[in-house]
Scaffold this motif. Structure first.
Motif, PDB file in Angstrom:
ATOM      1  N   MET A  22     -19.305 -23.980 -26.609  1.00  0.00           N
ATOM      2  CA  MET A  22     -18.985 -23.841 -27.968  1.00  0.00           C
ATOM      3  C   MET A  22     -20.164 -24.493 -28.914  1.00  0.00           C
ATOM      4  O   MET A  22     -20.799 -25.528 -28.648  1.00  0.00           O
ATOM      5  CB  MET A  22     -17.674 -24.598 -28.169  1.00  0.00           C
ATOM      6  N   PRO A  23     -20.297 -23.588 -30.133  1.00  0.00           N
ATOM      7  CA  PRO A  23     -21.309 -24.234 -30.884  1.00  0.00           C
ATOM      8  C   PRO A  23     -20.858 -25.531 -31.648  1.00  0.00           C
ATOM      9  O   PRO A  23     -19.680 -25.620 -31.683  1.00  0.00           O
ATOM     10  CB  PRO A  23     -21.452 -22.872 -31.799  1.00  0.00           C
ATOM     11  N   SER A  24     -21.926 -26.376 -32.222  1.00  0.00           N
ATOM     12  CA  SER A  24     -21.586 -27.289 -33.012  1.00  0.00           C
ATOM     13  C   SER A  24     -21.276 -26.860 -34.351  1.00  0.00           C
ATOM     14  O   SER A  24     -20.965 -25.472 -34.783  1.00  0.00           O
ATOM     15  CB  SER A  24     -22.772 -28.317 -33.151  1.00  0.00           C
ATOM     16  N   LEU A  25     -20.766 -27.653 -35.217  1.00  0.00           N
ATOM     17  CA  LEU A  25     -20.520 -27.056 -36.631  1.00  0.00           C
ATOM     18  C   LEU A  25     -21.463 -26.467 -37.278  1.00  0.00           C
ATOM     19  O   LEU A  25     -21.475 -25.392 -37.836  1.00  0.00           O
ATOM     20  CB  LEU A  25     -19.816 -28.343 -37.513  1.00  0.00           C
ATOM     21  N   SER A  26     -22.808 -27.187 -37.171  1.00  0.00           N
ATOM     22  CA  SER A  26     -23.882 -26.515 -37.948  1.00  0.00           C
ATOM     23  C   SER A  26     -24.196 -25.144 -37.212  1.00  0.00           C
ATOM     24  O   SER A  26     -24.436 -24.351 -37.793  1.00  0.00           O
ATOM     25  CB  SER A  26     -25.097 -27.536 -37.967  1.00  0.00           C
ATOM     26  N   GLY A  27     -23.848 -25.133 -35.992  1.00  0.00           N
ATOM     27  CA  GLY A  27     -24.078 -23.694 -35.284  1.00  0.00           C
ATOM     28  C   GLY A  27     -23.169 -22.914 -35.754  1.00  0.00           C
ATOM     29  O   GLY A  27     -23.766 -21.446 -35.873  1.00  0.00           O
ATOM     30  N   PHE A  78     -15.329 -15.684 -40.742  1.00  0.00           N
ATOM     31  CA  PHE A  78     -15.111 -15.697 -39.412  1.00  0.00           C
ATOM     32  C   PHE A  78     -13.750 -15.915 -38.991  1.00  0.00           C
ATOM     33  O   PHE A  78     -13.265 -15.222 -37.773  1.00  0.00           O
ATOM     34  CB  PHE A  78     -16.224 -16.662 -39.068  1.00  0.00           C
ATOM     35  N   PHE A  79     -13.210 -16.938 -39.602  1.00  0.00           N
ATOM     36  CA  PHE A  79     -11.804 -17.445 -38.898  1.00  0.00           C
ATOM     37  C   PHE A  79     -10.808 -16.561 -39.463  1.00  0.00           C
ATOM     38  O   PHE A  79      -9.485 -16.762 -38.791  1.00  0.00           O
ATOM     39  CB  PHE A  79     -11.698 -18.993 -39.130  1.00  0.00           C
ATOM     40  N   ASP A  80     -10.800 -15.829 -40.476  1.00  0.00           N
ATOM     41  CA  ASP A  80      -9.914 -15.001 -40.621  1.00  0.00           C
ATOM     42  C   ASP A  80      -9.810 -13.822 -39.835  1.00  0.00           C
ATOM     43  O   ASP A  80     -10.378 -12.625 -40.197  1.00  0.00           O
ATOM     44  CB  ASP A  80      -9.971 -14.478 -42.206  1.00  0.00           C
ATOM     45  N   ILE A  81      -8.862 -14.053 -38.841  1.00  0.00           N
ATOM     46  CA  ILE A  81      -8.815 -13.089 -37.962  1.00  0.00           C
ATOM     47  C   ILE A  81      -8.049 -11.637 -38.166  1.00  0.00           C
ATOM     48  O   ILE A  81      -8.085 -10.547 -37.620  1.00  0.00           O
ATOM     49  CB  ILE A  81      -8.137 -13.422 -36.527  1.00  0.00           C
ATOM     50  N   LEU A 113     -14.092 -14.531 -28.558  1.00  0.00           N
ATOM     51  CA  LEU A 113     -13.921 -12.907 -28.732  1.00  0.00           C
ATOM     52  C   LEU A 113     -14.250 -12.406 -30.228  1.00  0.00           C
ATOM     53  O   LEU A 113     -14.760 -11.373 -30.551  1.00  0.00           O
ATOM     54  CB  LEU A 113     -12.423 -12.468 -28.435  1.00  0.00           C
ATOM     55  N   ARG A 114     -13.866 -13.086 -31.190  1.00  0.00           N
ATOM     56  CA  ARG A 114     -14.353 -12.920 -32.566  1.00  0.00           C
ATOM     57  C   ARG A 114     -15.749 -12.862 -32.754  1.00  0.00           C
ATOM     58  O   ARG A 114     -16.196 -11.872 -33.236  1.00  0.00           O
ATOM     59  CB  ARG A 114     -13.532 -13.995 -33.438  1.00  0.00           C
ATOM     60  N   LEU A 115     -16.517 -13.963 -32.106  1.00  0.00           N
ATOM     61  CA  LEU A 115     -17.830 -13.690 -31.995  1.00  0.00           C
ATOM     62  C   LEU A 115     -18.701 -12.296 -31.436  1.00  0.00           C
ATOM     63  O   LEU A 115     -19.244 -11.783 -32.163  1.00  0.00           O
ATOM     64  CB  LEU A 115     -18.395 -14.868 -31.587  1.00  0.00           C
ATOM     65  N   MET A 151      -7.125 -21.210 -34.154  1.00  0.00           N
ATOM     66  CA  MET A 151      -7.950 -20.300 -33.019  1.00  0.00           C
ATOM     67  C   MET A 151      -8.284 -21.108 -31.979  1.00  0.00           C
ATOM     68  O   MET A 151      -8.788 -22.257 -32.248  1.00  0.00           O
ATOM     69  CB  MET A 151      -9.224 -19.730 -33.899  1.00  0.00           C
ATOM     70  N   THR A 152      -8.325 -20.677 -30.847  1.00  0.00           N
ATOM     71  CA  THR A 152      -8.548 -21.155 -29.524  1.00  0.00           C
ATOM     72  C   THR A 152     -10.079 -20.896 -29.307  1.00  0.00           C
ATOM     73  O   THR A 152     -10.654 -20.135 -29.845  1.00  0.00           O
ATOM     74  CB  THR A 152      -7.626 -20.489 -28.408  1.00  0.00           C
ATOM     75  N   GLU A 153     -10.606 -21.712 -28.244  1.00  0.00           N
ATOM     76  CA  GLU A 153     -11.973 -21.201 -27.918  1.00  0.00           C
ATOM     77  C   GLU A 153     -11.934 -19.844 -27.405  1.00  0.00           C
ATOM     78  O   GLU A 153     -13.121 -19.220 -27.784  1.00  0.00           O
ATOM     79  CB  GLU A 153     -12.216 -22.184 -26.790  1.00  0.00           C
ATOM     80  N   LYS A 154     -11.030 -19.135 -26.730  1.00  0.00           N
ATOM     81  CA  LYS A 154     -11.171 -17.810 -26.422  1.00  0.00           C
ATOM     82  C   LYS A 154     -11.297 -16.864 -27.676  1.00  0.00           C
ATOM     83  O   LYS A 154     -12.133 -15.909 -27.631  1.00  0.00           O
ATOM     84  CB  LYS A 154     -10.152 -17.605 -25.475  1.00  0.00           C
TER      85      LYS A 154
END
Length: 102
Positions: free
Chosen positions: A44-49, A64-67, A8-10, A1-4
């Motif tokens: 971008m958020p940290s891992l805890s974020g 979240f990461f399962d698009i 978009l997912r968020l 997953m890219t930053e973009k």
């Protein structure tokens, strides 16, 4: 997953929850522009974020990461309900889901 893709997912999951970026930021104890900055690609958020974001959205990081999962919170709700069904009821639910997919 890219930053973009992440941004978009968020945005998609936040909108699905029906909350503004500002309200989500404040509810998470962050500054008012925190989520907006992530969604706009400024930060971008940290891992805890990421964990806090997922907790706020009521999903797991895997969700979240399962698009491929369009609405993970609703899928989780369906799964929770399905756990209490009998085998016959599960067969009916599976048949219904397959019929809806067509």
């Amino acid at each position: 997953m890219t930053e973009k893709d992440f941004s978009l997912r968020l945005a998609k999951l936040r909108e699905e929850k029906g909350v503004s970026a500002r309200d989500m930021s404040l509810s998470m104890g962050q500054n008012p522009g925190y989520i907006n900055n992530i969604e706009s690609g400024k930060s971008m958020p940290s891992l805890s974020g990421i964990f806090y974001i997922c907790e706020y959205l009521g999903i797991t990081p895997k969700d979240f990461f399962d698009i491929d999962a369009a609405s993970p919170s609703k899928a989780n709700e369906l799964y929770s309900i399905a756990k209490g069904l009998s085998n016959e009821q599960l067969d009916n639910l599976i048949a219904l889901a397959k019929g809806l997919r067509k």
